[in-house]
Enzyme design. Structure first.
Site, PDB file in Angstrom:
ATOM      1  N   CYS A 213       0.814  -1.307  -0.069  1.00 16.94           N
ATOM      2  CA  CYS A 213      -0.110  -0.008   0.104  1.00 16.94           C
ATOM      3  C   CYS A 213       0.865   1.301  -0.124  1.00 16.94           C
ATOM      4  CB  CYS A 213      -0.938  -0.109   1.187  1.00 16.94           C
ATOM      5  SG  CYS A 213      -2.037   1.492   1.199  1.00 16.94           S
TER       6      CYS A 213
ATOM      7  N   ASP B 289     -25.281 -18.265 -12.080  1.00 19.03           N
ATOM      8  CA  ASP B 289     -25.004 -16.933 -12.310  1.00 19.03           C
ATOM      9  C   ASP B 289     -24.097 -16.786 -13.484  1.00 19.03           C
ATOM     10  OD1 ASP B 289     -24.458 -14.167 -12.971  1.00 19.03           O
ATOM     11  OD2 ASP B 289     -24.228 -13.905 -10.872  1.00 19.03           O
TER      12      ASP B 289
END
Length: 447
Positions: free
Chosen positions: A227, A355
């Site tokens: 990060c 799905d």
């Protein structure tokens, strides 16, 4: 064992015998019946075993197979579930199938992510291997964080189990666990600076929600991440790929911790599977030479680059079930040097995931990078697949839509290339292999 447990085992084993004797066999029904009689039968069946559980979205089956063959080099008495019956009733059936043996008893079990909690309720494994977490079967799992919640909850029921996790996956370092964790990953190239593809799940920092950066990105959200706005970064790796030596369409050569290895399947994603199996092997005290011997003995698995001869055609079967897996299979085509055709079979039965919206996130556009003279389209949702391919830029002149699995096999015969890469969902591959068995091209069916 209690009277109830003994009855459950007797009924389960009797059902297995009947299925083998009078039908093509079965994997889950005996375990389902045994667990119905005694819900705790799994704890009794597994009580003398040292257990390794392999779970995660992609790579469970091959990682389980590689781990099984690795540990067989040192421990001959191992039970596993090679047919992929990875829910609780299938695990019960796996132990019912096992006859008594001698020596250290070990079980290497592929376990469905959502079923982990139903297995660790009764089995306390020594290790739990986490391969990865990608978006998969949205109708059943939801988003990736929901999947990981199920995995964390299942592992917490066995707090003494050590988790062997893919350290290149940010989600496995996103929260504090009750379990001890060790990590494997890639350190095969110099550090640089990059970011994952914009359409990638799981690239937000769990602390400050910034978009993660990467020193290198192997594929999807995997790699040496960090990060830029806080101290979140990839954890220290205990086991690591240190070099990629050769990749082609049917094998991979690489180094782990400086030792050379070779596997008879292609793709970076399968090197991750081998690395996971290596990590387990090393934790059990095996040498690199013993681990390579196990890799060599591992056979092709159902739908994982499985090659079948159909007349004068070479059919390469690949299971597809989510965008990340599909994209990695398409990436394998870059290694192919011979002309090839493609056949896509899309079903939406419960075992496939009902799905099918994931096909719109799969990078079918990359198929236009290849000169593919024939693209077959079939399955229950063949119209949806046809539309997706048209949007991707596949020429309608190269496409043929077929209705039945028999028609698919007939289409192989008039394909203009010797090699045909089949990309199919789970039940589609089952149906295809059944028809190939009925026509005499293969000798056995997957159950």
């Amino acid at each position: 064992m209690s009277i109830r447990g003994a009855l459950a085992v007797t009924v389960g084993k009797g059902t297995q015998w009947a299925l083998r004797t009078f039908t093509k066999g079965g994997t889950s029904l005996p375990g389902k019946l045994a667990a119905k009689i005694d819900p705790g039968v799994l704890a009794q069946l597994a009580k003398d075993y040292e257990v390794v559980i392999v779970t995660g979205t992609n790579g469970k089956t091959l990682t389980t197979s590689l781990t099984y063959h690795v540990l067989k080099q040192k421990y001959p008495d191992i039970v596993t579930n090679p047919t992929g019956a990875n829910m609780a009733q299938g695990i019960v059936s796996t132990f019912l199938e096992k006859t008594s043996g001698s020596g250290k008893k070990i079980a290497i079990l592929e376990v469905d992510e959502a079923s982990l909690i139903h297995v660790t309720k009764y089995i306390k494994p020594r290790f739990i291997v986490n391969t990865n977490v990608f978006r998969d079967q949205m109708d059943r799992f939801g988003e990736i964080y929901t999947i990981y919640d199920k995995m964390v909850e299942g592992a917490a029921l066995a707090p003494e189990a050590v988790i062997i996790a893919n350290g290149d996956s940010p989600i496995f370092n996103s929260r504090k666990l009750v379990n001890q964790s060790i990590y494997f990953g890639f350190n095969h190239t110099d550090d640089g600076e990059t970011m994952a593809h914009y359409n990638t799940d799981g690239v937000l920092c769990p602390n400050c929600h910034s978009i993660l950066h990467y020193k290198f990105n192997t594929y999807a959200n995997l790699g040496k991440y960090y990060c830029p706005n806080c101290d979140f970064k990839r954890p220290e790796l205990k086991y690591q790929v240190t070099a990629i030596e050769n990749l082609d369409y049917k094998s991979s050569s690489f180094q782990i911790d400086g030792y050379p290895f070779h596997i008879k399947v292609a793709g970076l994603y399968n090197i991750y599977n081998a690395l996971a199996a290596y990590s387990v092997g090393r934790e059990f005290g095996l040498s690199p030479e013993e681990i390579q011997a196990g890799f060599t003995e591992t056979q092709q698995k159902f739908g994982r680059q499985e090659t079948i001869k159909v007349g004068d055609k070479l059919i390469i079967l690949n299971l597809i079930k989510n965008p990340v897996g599909l994209n990695q299979i398409i990436a394998l085509l870059n290694y192919e040097r011979d002309p090839f055709s493609v056949s896509l079979i899309l079903n939406d039965r419960p075992a496939d995931g009902t799905d099918i919206s994931w096909i719109w996130d799969g990078e079918f556009e990359r198929l236009t990078d290849f000169n593919i003279p024939y693209v077959g389209v079939s399955g229950i949702r063949r119209d949806d697949m046809e539309l997706r391919l048209k949007v991707a830029g596949i020429s309608e002149a190269t496409m043929e839509k077929t209705e039945s699995i028999g028609d698919v096999i007939n289409s192989f015969q008039h394909a203009p290339t010797e090699k045909i890469y089949v990309m199919a969902t789970y039940t589609a591959i089952l149906n295809l292999r059944k028809e190939l068995a009925d026509q005499g091209y293969i000798q056995e069916r997957m159950k």
